[in-house]
Design a protein around this motif. Structure first.
Motif, PDB file in Angstrom:
ATOM      1  N   GLU A  84       0.811  -1.221   0.000  1.00 53.06           N
ATOM      2  CA  GLU A  84       0.000   0.000   0.000  1.00 53.06           C
ATOM      3  C   GLU A  84       0.842   1.268   0.000  1.00 53.06           C
ATOM      4  O   GLU A  84       0.362   2.337  -0.377  1.00 53.06           O
ATOM      5  N   GLU A  85       2.116   1.150   0.416  1.00 53.22           N
ATOM      6  CA  GLU A  85       3.020   2.308   0.427  1.00 53.22           C
ATOM      7  C   GLU A  85       3.773   2.474  -0.888  1.00 53.22           C
ATOM      8  O   GLU A  85       4.440   3.493  -1.099  1.00 53.22           O
ATOM      9  N   MET A  86       3.675   1.510  -1.787  1.00 52.42           N
ATOM     10  CA  MET A  86       4.426   1.572  -3.042  1.00 52.42           C
ATOM     11  C   MET A  86       3.706   2.437  -4.068  1.00 52.42           C
ATOM     12  O   MET A  86       2.474   2.490  -4.093  1.00 52.42           O
ATOM     13  N   PRO A  87       4.454   3.120  -4.930  1.00 46.36           N
ATOM     14  CA  PRO A  87       3.832   3.955  -5.967  1.00 46.36           C
ATOM     15  C   PRO A  87       3.050   3.120  -6.983  1.00 46.36           C
ATOM     16  O   PRO A  87       3.404   1.968  -7.266  1.00 46.36           O
ATOM     17  N   SER A  88       2.022   3.703  -7.533  1.00 47.97           N
ATOM     18  CA  SER A  88       1.235   3.035  -8.573  1.00 47.97           C
ATOM     19  C   SER A  88       2.083   2.817  -9.832  1.00 47.97           C
ATOM     20  O   SER A  88       3.055   3.535 -10.088  1.00 47.97           O
ATOM     21  N   GLN A  89       1.708   1.785 -10.588  1.00 48.60           N
ATOM     22  CA  GLN A  89       2.323   1.453 -11.874  1.00 48.60           C
ATOM     23  C   GLN A  89       3.846   1.309 -11.756  1.00 48.60           C
ATOM     24  O   GLN A  89       4.602   1.883 -12.545  1.00 48.60           O
ATOM     25  N   THR A  90       4.253   0.523 -10.780  1.00 46.81           N
ATOM     26  CA  THR A  90       5.678   0.299 -10.533  1.00 46.81           C
ATOM     27  C   THR A  90       6.206  -0.936 -11.255  1.00 46.81           C
ATOM     28  O   THR A  90       7.371  -0.973 -11.654  1.00 46.81           O
ATOM     29  N   ARG A 113      -3.278  -1.933  -9.021  1.00 49.94           N
ATOM     30  CA  ARG A 113      -2.765  -0.557  -8.928  1.00 49.94           C
ATOM     31  C   ARG A 113      -1.266  -0.507  -9.173  1.00 49.94           C
ATOM     32  O   ARG A 113      -0.755   0.421  -9.819  1.00 49.94           O
ATOM     33  N   LEU A 114      -0.547  -1.497  -8.683  1.00 49.89           N
ATOM     34  CA  LEU A 114       0.911  -1.496  -8.798  1.00 49.89           C
ATOM     35  C   LEU A 114       1.410  -1.886 -10.182  1.00 49.89           C
ATOM     36  O   LEU A 114       2.555  -1.606 -10.535  1.00 49.89           O
ATOM     37  N   LYS A 144       1.917  -1.742 -14.145  1.00 47.97           N
ATOM     38  CA  LYS A 144       1.909  -0.783 -15.232  1.00 47.97           C
ATOM     39  C   LYS A 144       0.771  -1.112 -16.197  1.00 47.97           C
ATOM     40  O   LYS A 144       0.198  -2.204 -16.155  1.00 47.97           O
TER      41      LYS A 144
END
Length: 238
Positions: free
Chosen positions: A85-91, A118-119, A121
Protein backbone atom coordinates in the motif's frame (compact mmCIF):
# COMPACT_ATOMS: atom_id res chain seq x y z
CA UNK A 1 6.26 -21.81 12.93
CA UNK A 2 9.60 -23.66 13.10
CA UNK A 3 7.93 -27.01 12.42
CA UNK A 4 6.06 -25.57 9.43
CA UNK A 5 9.26 -24.14 7.97
CA UNK A 6 11.16 -27.39 8.50
CA UNK A 7 8.42 -29.30 6.70
CA UNK A 8 8.42 -26.82 3.82
CA UNK A 9 12.21 -27.06 3.47
CA UNK A 10 11.90 -30.84 3.41
CA UNK A 11 9.23 -30.66 0.70
CA UNK A 12 11.47 -28.45 -1.44
CA UNK A 13 14.24 -31.04 -1.25
CA UNK A 14 11.96 -33.87 -2.41
CA UNK A 15 11.38 -34.75 -6.09
CA UNK A 16 7.80 -33.39 -6.02
CA UNK A 17 9.07 -30.05 -4.71
CA UNK A 18 11.90 -29.90 -7.22
CA UNK A 19 9.74 -30.67 -10.25
CA UNK A 20 7.19 -28.08 -9.20
CA UNK A 21 9.85 -25.38 -9.36
CA UNK A 22 11.40 -26.74 -12.55
CA UNK A 23 8.02 -26.38 -14.25
CA UNK A 24 7.44 -22.95 -12.72
CA UNK A 25 10.85 -21.68 -13.81
CA UNK A 26 10.23 -22.92 -17.36
CA UNK A 27 6.93 -21.05 -17.46
CA UNK A 28 8.62 -17.83 -16.28
CA UNK A 29 11.80 -18.09 -18.36
CA UNK A 30 10.54 -15.74 -21.07
CA UNK A 31 10.48 -12.76 -18.66
CA UNK A 32 13.44 -10.45 -19.28
CA UNK A 33 14.46 -6.87 -18.44
CA UNK A 34 11.31 -6.24 -16.40
CA UNK A 35 10.43 -4.78 -13.01
CA UNK A 36 8.92 -7.69 -11.07
CA UNK A 37 7.28 -7.99 -7.65
CA UNK A 38 7.26 -11.42 -5.99
CA UNK A 39 4.64 -11.25 -3.23
CA UNK A 40 4.73 -14.00 -0.62
CA UNK A 41 8.20 -14.87 -1.87
CA UNK A 42 8.96 -17.53 0.76
CA UNK A 43 12.58 -18.63 0.57
CA UNK A 44 13.05 -16.57 -2.59
CA UNK A 45 13.48 -19.38 -5.11
CA UNK A 46 11.34 -17.72 -7.78
CA UNK A 47 12.80 -14.29 -7.01
CA UNK A 48 16.34 -15.57 -7.39
CA UNK A 49 15.54 -17.26 -10.68
CA UNK A 50 13.86 -14.15 -12.08
CA UNK A 51 16.60 -11.83 -10.81
CA UNK A 52 19.04 -13.35 -13.31
CA UNK A 53 17.39 -11.30 -16.10
CA UNK A 54 15.09 -8.87 -14.28
CA UNK A 55 14.87 -6.33 -11.46
CA UNK A 56 13.05 -8.15 -8.66
CA UNK A 57 11.54 -6.96 -5.39
CA UNK A 58 10.45 -9.73 -3.00
CA UNK A 59 7.92 -9.12 -0.22
CA UNK A 60 7.43 -11.78 2.46
CA UNK A 61 5.99 -11.51 6.00
CA UNK A 62 8.19 -14.24 7.51
CA UNK A 63 11.81 -13.09 8.05
CA UNK A 64 13.02 -16.65 8.70
CA UNK A 65 12.10 -17.49 5.12
CA UNK A 66 13.07 -14.41 3.13
CA UNK A 67 16.34 -13.79 4.98
CA UNK A 68 17.46 -17.42 5.08
CA UNK A 69 19.93 -17.06 2.19
CA UNK A 70 22.44 -14.20 2.33
CA UNK A 71 23.68 -14.85 -1.21
CA UNK A 72 20.50 -13.94 -3.04
CA UNK A 73 20.71 -10.90 -5.31
CA UNK A 74 17.26 -9.28 -5.28
CA UNK A 75 15.63 -6.62 -3.10
CA UNK A 76 14.01 -8.05 0.04
CA UNK A 77 11.25 -6.40 2.06
CA UNK A 78 9.68 -7.93 5.16
CA UNK A 79 5.96 -7.29 5.32
CA UNK A 80 2.63 -7.92 3.65
CA UNK A 81 -0.26 -5.83 2.32
CA UNK A 82 0.79 -2.76 4.30
CA UNK A 83 4.09 -2.69 2.39
CA UNK A 84 2.33 -2.82 -0.97
CA UNK A 85 0.00 0.00 0.00
CA UNK A 86 3.02 2.31 0.43
CA UNK A 87 4.43 1.57 -3.04
CA UNK A 88 3.83 3.96 -5.97
CA UNK A 89 1.23 3.03 -8.57
CA UNK A 90 2.32 1.45 -11.87
CA UNK A 91 5.68 0.30 -10.53
CA UNK A 92 5.85 -3.26 -11.92
CA UNK A 93 5.58 -4.99 -15.28
CA UNK A 94 4.81 -8.34 -13.65
CA UNK A 95 3.63 -9.37 -10.19
CA UNK A 96 4.00 -12.97 -8.98
CA UNK A 97 1.72 -14.29 -6.25
CA UNK A 98 2.35 -18.02 -6.02
CA UNK A 99 0.53 -20.33 -3.60
CA UNK A 100 -0.50 -17.39 -1.41
CA UNK A 101 -4.16 -16.44 -1.82
CA UNK A 102 -5.32 -19.85 -0.53
CA UNK A 103 -4.05 -18.87 2.91
CA UNK A 104 -5.65 -15.40 2.97
CA UNK A 105 -9.14 -14.97 4.37
CA UNK A 106 -11.46 -15.06 1.30
CA UNK A 107 -13.09 -11.75 2.20
CA UNK A 108 -9.65 -10.09 2.15
CA UNK A 109 -8.50 -11.42 -1.22
CA UNK A 110 -10.08 -8.66 -3.33
CA UNK A 111 -8.08 -6.06 -1.39
CA UNK A 112 -4.81 -7.79 -2.31
CA UNK A 113 -5.81 -8.11 -5.95
CA UNK A 114 -6.88 -4.46 -6.06
CA UNK A 115 -3.45 -3.40 -4.83
CA UNK A 116 -1.75 -5.68 -7.37
CA UNK A 117 -3.73 -4.03 -10.16
CA UNK A 118 -2.77 -0.56 -8.93
CA UNK A 119 0.91 -1.50 -8.80
CA UNK A 120 0.97 -2.95 -12.30
CA UNK A 121 1.91 -0.78 -15.23
CA UNK A 122 -0.59 -0.41 -18.06
CA UNK A 123 -1.08 -3.83 -19.66
CA UNK A 124 1.06 -5.39 -16.91
CA UNK A 125 0.54 -9.03 -15.96
CA UNK A 126 -0.21 -10.89 -12.76
CA UNK A 127 1.17 -14.44 -12.36
CA UNK A 128 -0.93 -16.49 -9.93
CA UNK A 129 -0.20 -20.09 -8.98
CA UNK A 130 -3.18 -21.68 -7.30
CA UNK A 131 -4.36 -25.05 -6.04
CA UNK A 132 -6.84 -26.75 -8.35
CA UNK A 133 -9.80 -28.52 -6.75
CA UNK A 134 -10.02 -31.24 -9.41
CA UNK A 135 -6.30 -32.01 -9.20
CA UNK A 136 -6.30 -32.18 -5.42
CA UNK A 137 -9.29 -34.53 -5.42
CA UNK A 138 -7.59 -36.77 -7.98
CA UNK A 139 -4.43 -36.92 -5.85
CA UNK A 140 -6.44 -37.72 -2.72
CA UNK A 141 -8.21 -40.63 -4.43
CA UNK A 142 -5.51 -42.01 -6.75
CA UNK A 143 -2.22 -41.44 -4.90
CA UNK A 144 -3.30 -41.24 -1.27
CA UNK A 145 -6.36 -43.51 -1.37
CA UNK A 146 -7.99 -40.99 0.98
CA UNK A 147 -11.65 -40.94 0.04
CA UNK A 148 -12.73 -38.97 3.10
CA UNK A 149 -10.46 -36.04 2.24
CA UNK A 150 -11.53 -36.19 -1.40
CA UNK A 151 -15.19 -35.94 -0.44
CA UNK A 152 -14.44 -33.01 1.85
CA UNK A 153 -12.60 -31.23 -0.97
CA UNK A 154 -15.52 -31.92 -3.30
CA UNK A 155 -17.77 -30.12 -0.83
CA UNK A 156 -15.44 -27.13 -0.77
CA UNK A 157 -13.94 -27.78 2.67
CA UNK A 158 -10.59 -26.28 3.68
CA UNK A 159 -7.51 -28.35 2.86
CA UNK A 160 -4.78 -29.21 5.32
CA UNK A 161 -1.22 -28.07 4.75
CA UNK A 162 1.71 -29.30 6.83
CA UNK A 163 3.80 -26.35 5.65
CA UNK A 164 1.26 -23.55 6.08
CA UNK A 165 -2.08 -22.85 7.69
CA UNK A 166 -5.32 -24.38 6.44
CA UNK A 167 -6.09 -23.29 2.92
CA UNK A 168 -9.27 -22.61 0.97
CA UNK A 169 -9.32 -23.00 -2.79
CA UNK A 170 -10.86 -20.67 -5.35
CA UNK A 171 -11.77 -21.19 -9.01
CA UNK A 172 -10.63 -19.41 -12.14
CA UNK A 173 -14.03 -17.73 -12.26
CA UNK A 174 -13.62 -16.56 -8.66
CA UNK A 175 -10.21 -15.11 -9.48
CA UNK A 176 -11.46 -13.16 -12.48
CA UNK A 177 -14.35 -11.70 -10.46
CA UNK A 178 -12.11 -10.76 -7.52
CA UNK A 179 -9.43 -9.13 -9.65
CA UNK A 180 -11.43 -7.38 -12.40
CA UNK A 181 -8.52 -8.28 -14.66
CA UNK A 182 -8.67 -10.50 -17.74
CA UNK A 183 -7.31 -14.05 -17.72
CA UNK A 184 -4.92 -14.31 -20.67
CA UNK A 185 -4.23 -18.00 -20.17
CA UNK A 186 -3.60 -20.64 -17.56
CA UNK A 187 -1.13 -23.52 -17.50
CA UNK A 188 -0.85 -26.83 -15.74
CA UNK A 189 1.68 -27.63 -13.03
CA UNK A 190 1.89 -31.33 -12.11
CA UNK A 191 -0.83 -32.96 -14.23
CA UNK A 192 0.66 -36.43 -13.84
CA UNK A 193 3.24 -36.19 -11.10
CA UNK A 194 0.75 -35.90 -8.27
CA UNK A 195 -0.85 -39.19 -9.34
CA UNK A 196 2.29 -41.36 -9.52
CA UNK A 197 3.51 -43.57 -6.66
CA UNK A 198 6.35 -41.86 -4.82
CA UNK A 199 8.78 -44.78 -5.25
CA UNK A 200 9.04 -43.98 -8.97
CA UNK A 201 10.06 -40.41 -8.29
CA UNK A 202 13.59 -41.08 -7.02
CA UNK A 203 14.68 -42.95 -10.15
CA UNK A 204 17.69 -41.47 -11.92
CA UNK A 205 16.65 -38.99 -14.60
CA UNK A 206 13.00 -39.18 -13.57
CA UNK A 207 12.60 -35.47 -12.80
CA UNK A 208 14.03 -34.47 -16.18
CA UNK A 209 11.77 -36.87 -18.10
CA UNK A 210 8.66 -35.93 -16.16
CA UNK A 211 9.39 -32.20 -16.46
CA UNK A 212 9.52 -32.66 -20.23
CA UNK A 213 6.21 -34.53 -20.16
CA UNK A 214 4.53 -32.02 -17.85
CA UNK A 215 5.61 -29.06 -20.00
CA UNK A 216 4.39 -30.83 -23.15
CA UNK A 217 0.80 -30.81 -21.84
CA UNK A 218 0.90 -27.66 -19.69
CA UNK A 219 -1.13 -25.61 -22.17
CA UNK A 220 -3.38 -28.42 -23.42
CA UNK A 221 -6.88 -29.49 -22.50
CA UNK A 222 -7.92 -31.51 -20.55
CA UNK A 223 -4.57 -31.67 -18.72
CA UNK A 224 -4.57 -28.13 -17.39
CA UNK A 225 -8.02 -28.67 -15.92
CA UNK A 226 -6.81 -31.81 -14.11
CA UNK A 227 -3.49 -30.55 -12.77
CA UNK A 228 -2.67 -30.26 -9.08
CA UNK A 229 -1.74 -26.57 -9.50
CA UNK A 230 -2.71 -24.02 -12.12
CA UNK A 231 -0.53 -21.14 -13.26
CA UNK A 232 -2.86 -18.29 -14.22
CA UNK A 233 -1.82 -15.19 -16.15
CA UNK A 234 -4.03 -12.11 -15.79
CA UNK A 235 -3.58 -8.81 -17.60
CA UNK A 236 -4.33 -5.29 -16.41
CA UNK A 237 -6.45 -3.31 -18.87
CA UNK A 238 -4.83 -0.52 -20.87
Amino acid sequence: MANHLDHYKEMLSQPWGKIQYEITFSQLAHLENLDILDFGAGFGLVSQFLSQKNRVTAVEPVPEMLLADDHQTFTKIIGSLEVLEEMPSQTFDVICCHNVLEYIEPSQRPAYLQVFERLLKSSGRLSIIKHNQVGKILQSVVLNNDIETALDLLEGEDFESLSFAQGKMYSLEDLEKMSHMTIDNYLAIRSFYSLQPNHYKTEKGRIEKMTQMELAVADLQPYKNLSYLQHVWLRKPL
